[in-house]
Design a protein around this motif. Structure first.
Motif, PDB file in Angstrom:
ATOM      1  N   GLY A   1      72.183  37.385 110.172  1.00 38.62           N
ATOM      2  CA  GLY A   1      73.117  36.474 108.778  1.00 38.62           C
ATOM      3  C   GLY A   1      72.943  34.986 109.462  1.00 38.62           C
TER       4      GLY A   1
ATOM      5  N   ARG B   1      72.892  31.851 109.101  1.00 38.92           N
ATOM      6  CA  ARG B   1      71.956  30.754 108.802  1.00 38.92           C
ATOM      7  C   ARG B   1      72.344  29.400 108.871  1.00 38.92           C
TER       8      ARG B   1
ATOM      9  N   LEU C   1      73.754  37.838 103.331  1.00 38.79           N
ATOM     10  CA  LEU C   1      73.126  38.442 103.588  1.00 38.79           C
ATOM     11  C   LEU C   1      71.540  38.462 102.850  1.00 38.79           C
ATOM     12  N   GLU C   2      70.345  39.482 103.312  1.00 33.83           N
ATOM     13  CA  GLU C   2      69.740  39.142 103.567  1.00 33.83           C
ATOM     14  C   GLU C   2      69.845  39.839 101.512  1.00 33.83           C
TER      15      GLU C   2
ATOM     16  N   LEU D   1      77.662  41.745 106.416  1.00 35.09           N
ATOM     17  CA  LEU D   1      77.988  39.982 106.442  1.00 35.09           C
ATOM     18  C   LEU D   1      78.981  40.141 107.665  1.00 35.09           C
TER      19      LEU D   1
ATOM     20  N   ALA E   1      77.622  39.793 111.622  1.00 34.37           N
ATOM     21  CA  ALA E   1      77.986  38.232 110.856  1.00 34.37           C
ATOM     22  C   ALA E   1      78.252  37.568 111.429  1.00 34.37           C
TER      23      ALA E   1
ATOM     24  N   SER F   1      77.712  38.201  98.630  1.00 39.97           N
ATOM     25  CA  SER F   1      76.872  38.171 100.123  1.00 39.97           C
ATOM     26  C   SER F   1      76.747  36.668 100.311  1.00 39.97           C
TER      27      SER F   1
END
Length: 248
Positions: free
Chosen positions: A163, A165, A180-181, A197, A200, A234
């Motif tokens: 997660g 980015r 999240l994806e 989440l 990550a 998310s």
């Protein structure tokens, strides 16, 4: 008392959390179970939660899980435990205390190879605004090969747990964006905080000067003062600060 079944059929995203080729229920999953139990009893904070034994998720079938909350003590706190049952044998995986107020703290680690301590921020830090993002003076970090590097240390994270980015550093802190994806966002809407989440959110630890041995696989095993200020997220912004050796 809350009961349920943990399985790869029911929670397929768990297959994306492997440690040394074994699917292990994430520590953040126990945090979510404790938060959900606390909501049922009017206790919004996990004052402390320590993981005792890893919960291995089988390839086939499932594991019965039981979250038990005991009577309140003289201070209004309630003990909470998480057990699993397989082949008629009950195993204690996590124990702690539910309360009414707090902030985030994670301490220690499962005995994989290392230990991670995530420690309670001061009230001023909890309340500080993140309106300017990334913070002024923060330096961007390259996270493109991070999960490949983590795999070499024993973390077998699939897409659901990849997660992180973007990340930045300033002074002794790490700032990160975690999401999240899309396939996991419907599950997130039913969670206090989706375990993938929150897991990550800690992946940026490896980008800072928090760990004594960067070659080891660190997993959080003790949390304190965990309080939700929003649910069903998310995507989140993260600030990680040092709090001693192997501690954030």
């Amino acid at each position: 008392m809350l009961t349920g079944l943990v399985s790869l059929d029911g929670q397929p995203w768990l297959a994306h959390h492997m440690v040394r080729d074994t699917v292990v229920f994430p520590g953040t999953g126990f945090v979510e179970l404790a938060l959900q139990a606390g909501q049922h009893f009017g206790h919004s904070v996990v004052e402390e939660l320590t993981l005792e034994t890893p919960l291995v998720v089988p390839d086939q079938g499932g594991v019965q899980v039981q979250v038990a909350v005991s009577a309140a003590d003289e201070r209004g706190r309630r003990p909470v435990t998480v057990h699993s049952c397989r082949a008629g044998e009950w195993v204690l995986h996590a124990s702690g205390t539910l309360g009414a107020t707090g902030a985030l703290d994670v301490t220690g680690a499962l005995d994989v190879t290392g230990a991670l301590d995530v420690t309670e921020p001061r009230p001023a830090e909890v309340a500080r605004p993140l309106d300017v993002w990334p913070p002024e003076g923060a330096r961007s970090l390259d996270v493109s090969g991070m999960y490949e590097a983590m795999a070499e240390r024993g973390y077998g994270y699939g897409p659901a747990f990849q997660g992180l980015r973007a990340a930045w550093t300033r002074d002794d802190e790490i700032y990160a964006e975690v999401a999240l994806e899309p396939e996991a966002q419907d599950v997130a809407a039913r969670c206090g905080v989706h375990p993938a989440l929150l897991d990550a959110a800690l992946h940026g630890v490896g980008l800072g000067r928090f760990l004594t041995d960067l070659g080891q696989a660190y997993l959080p095993f003790s949390w304190s003062g965990v309080a939700l200020r929003a649910v069903g997220a998310s995507a989140i912004r993260v600030v990680l600060s040092p709090a001693g050796a192997d501690a954030v």
